[in-house]
Motif scaffolding. Structure first.
Motif, mmCIF file in Angstrom:
data_model
loop_
_atom_site.group_PDB
_atom_site.id
_atom_site.type_symbol
_atom_site.label_atom_id
_atom_site.label_comp_id
_atom_site.label_asym_id
_atom_site.label_seq_id
_atom_site.Cartn_x
_atom_site.Cartn_y
_atom_site.Cartn_z
ATOM 1 N N HIS A 196 0.835 -1.204 0.000
ATOM 2 C CA HIS A 196 0.000 0.000 0.000
ATOM 3 C C HIS A 196 0.872 1.258 0.000
ATOM 4 O O HIS A 196 0.625 2.197 -0.766
ATOM 5 C CB HIS A 196 -0.934 -0.014 1.212
ATOM 6 N N ILE A 197 1.893 1.275 0.840
ATOM 7 C CA ILE A 197 2.800 2.427 0.908
ATOM 8 C C ILE A 197 3.555 2.588 -0.407
ATOM 9 O O ILE A 197 3.689 3.703 -0.927
ATOM 10 C CB ILE A 197 3.774 2.286 2.105
ATOM 11 N N ALA A 198 4.043 1.477 -0.971
ATOM 12 C CA ALA A 198 4.788 1.532 -2.239
ATOM 13 C C ALA A 198 3.903 2.073 -3.359
ATOM 14 O O ALA A 198 4.356 2.868 -4.188
ATOM 15 C CB ALA A 198 5.327 0.152 -2.595
ATOM 16 N N GLN A 199 2.646 1.665 -3.389
ATOM 17 C CA GLN A 199 1.732 2.165 -4.412
ATOM 18 C C GLN A 199 1.505 3.667 -4.252
ATOM 19 O O GLN A 199 1.473 4.400 -5.231
ATOM 20 C CB GLN A 199 0.401 1.418 -4.353
ATOM 21 N N ASN A 200 1.362 4.123 -3.018
ATOM 22 C CA ASN A 200 1.169 5.554 -2.778
ATOM 23 C C ASN A 200 2.404 6.370 -3.152
ATOM 24 O O ASN A 200 2.287 7.544 -3.485
ATOM 25 C CB ASN A 200 0.800 5.817 -1.318
ATOM 26 N N LEU A 201 3.577 5.755 -3.082
ATOM 27 C CA LEU A 201 4.817 6.441 -3.453
ATOM 28 C C LEU A 201 5.167 6.252 -4.932
ATOM 29 O O LEU A 201 6.190 6.731 -5.397
ATOM 30 C CB LEU A 201 5.983 5.947 -2.582
ATOM 31 N N GLY A 202 4.320 5.529 -5.656
ATOM 32 C CA GLY A 202 4.575 5.288 -7.073
ATOM 33 C C GLY A 202 5.639 4.226 -7.323
ATOM 34 O O GLY A 202 6.263 4.206 -8.378
ATOM 35 N N LEU A 203 5.827 3.327 -6.386
ATOM 36 C CA LEU A 203 6.850 2.287 -6.513
ATOM 37 C C LEU A 203 6.247 0.916 -6.817
ATOM 38 O O LEU A 203 6.947 -0.073 -6.755
ATOM 39 C CB LEU A 203 7.668 2.195 -5.215
ATOM 40 N N GLN A 204 4.970 0.871 -7.141
ATOM 41 C CA GLN A 204 4.320 -0.421 -7.325
ATOM 42 C C GLN A 204 4.925 -1.233 -8.463
ATOM 43 O O GLN A 204 4.946 -2.444 -8.419
ATOM 44 C CB GLN A 204 2.802 -0.289 -7.508
ATOM 45 N N TRP B 209 9.642 -5.157 -2.135
ATOM 46 C CA TRP B 209 9.859 -4.200 -1.061
ATOM 47 C C TRP B 209 9.636 -4.872 0.284
ATOM 48 O O TRP B 209 10.314 -4.557 1.265
ATOM 49 C CB TRP B 209 8.951 -2.988 -1.225
#
Length: 156
Positions: free
Chosen positions: A52-60, A72
């Motif tokens: 969820h955090i990675a998606q919010n940071l654009g790292l998905q 991650w």
């Protein structure tokens, strides 16, 4: 007599500090134990939070390497092992320093505690005990103790 009193005073302060550091070792061992005990910190649960955090940071996109060992969740969980047990090694070292075997003792204590932590995880639902985690924990202890050794050497 004055010198004797000064040495005695320094010894009392050293022993009080040692008990403080020993207390912190016990507290940190308790923190590690509680993380192992809690179902909130299973790989699956932390994976959801990290994704969820990675998606919010654009790292998905970096997490979508199917068939690869990169994720991650893996990196953050292994770094948590490395740093948590590195910190434990530092606390143990502070609790026993200036004993001449303080580095070896701190590393051995940390490695044994890491092994017991993985054994403890074998009894927890949703947890997987891994020998590689013990190796990562021992490596974290070694790295921190090496940094402490070189820092003390340079600043003494």
């Amino acid at each position: 007599m004055l010198i004797y009193r000064m040495i005695q005073y320094e010894w009392v302060i050293l022993m009080k500090n040692r008990w403080l550091w020993r207390g912190l070792v016990l507290v940190w061992c308790g923190v590690i134990f509680s993380f192992s005990e809690s179902p909130l910190f299973t790989g699956e649960n932390t994976g959801k939070v990290i994704q969820h955090i990675a998606q919010n940071l654009g790292l998905q996109a970096a997490n979508d390497h199917r068939g690869s060992d990169f994720s991650w969740n893996f990196i953050i969980r292994k770094f948590a092992h490395l740093s948590a047990f590195g910190f434990l090694a530092f606390l143990v070292w502070k609790a026993v320093f200036p004993h001449k075997l303080s580095y070896i003792g701190a590393w051995c204590f940390t490695a044994l505690y890491a092994a017991s932590d993985e054994w403890h995880q074998s009894f927890q639902p949703g947890r997987t005990p891994l020998f590689t985690d013990v190796l990562i924990d021992a490596a974290g202890a070694f790295i921190v103790l090496l940094v402490v050794h070189f820092y003390k050497r340079r600043h003494s």
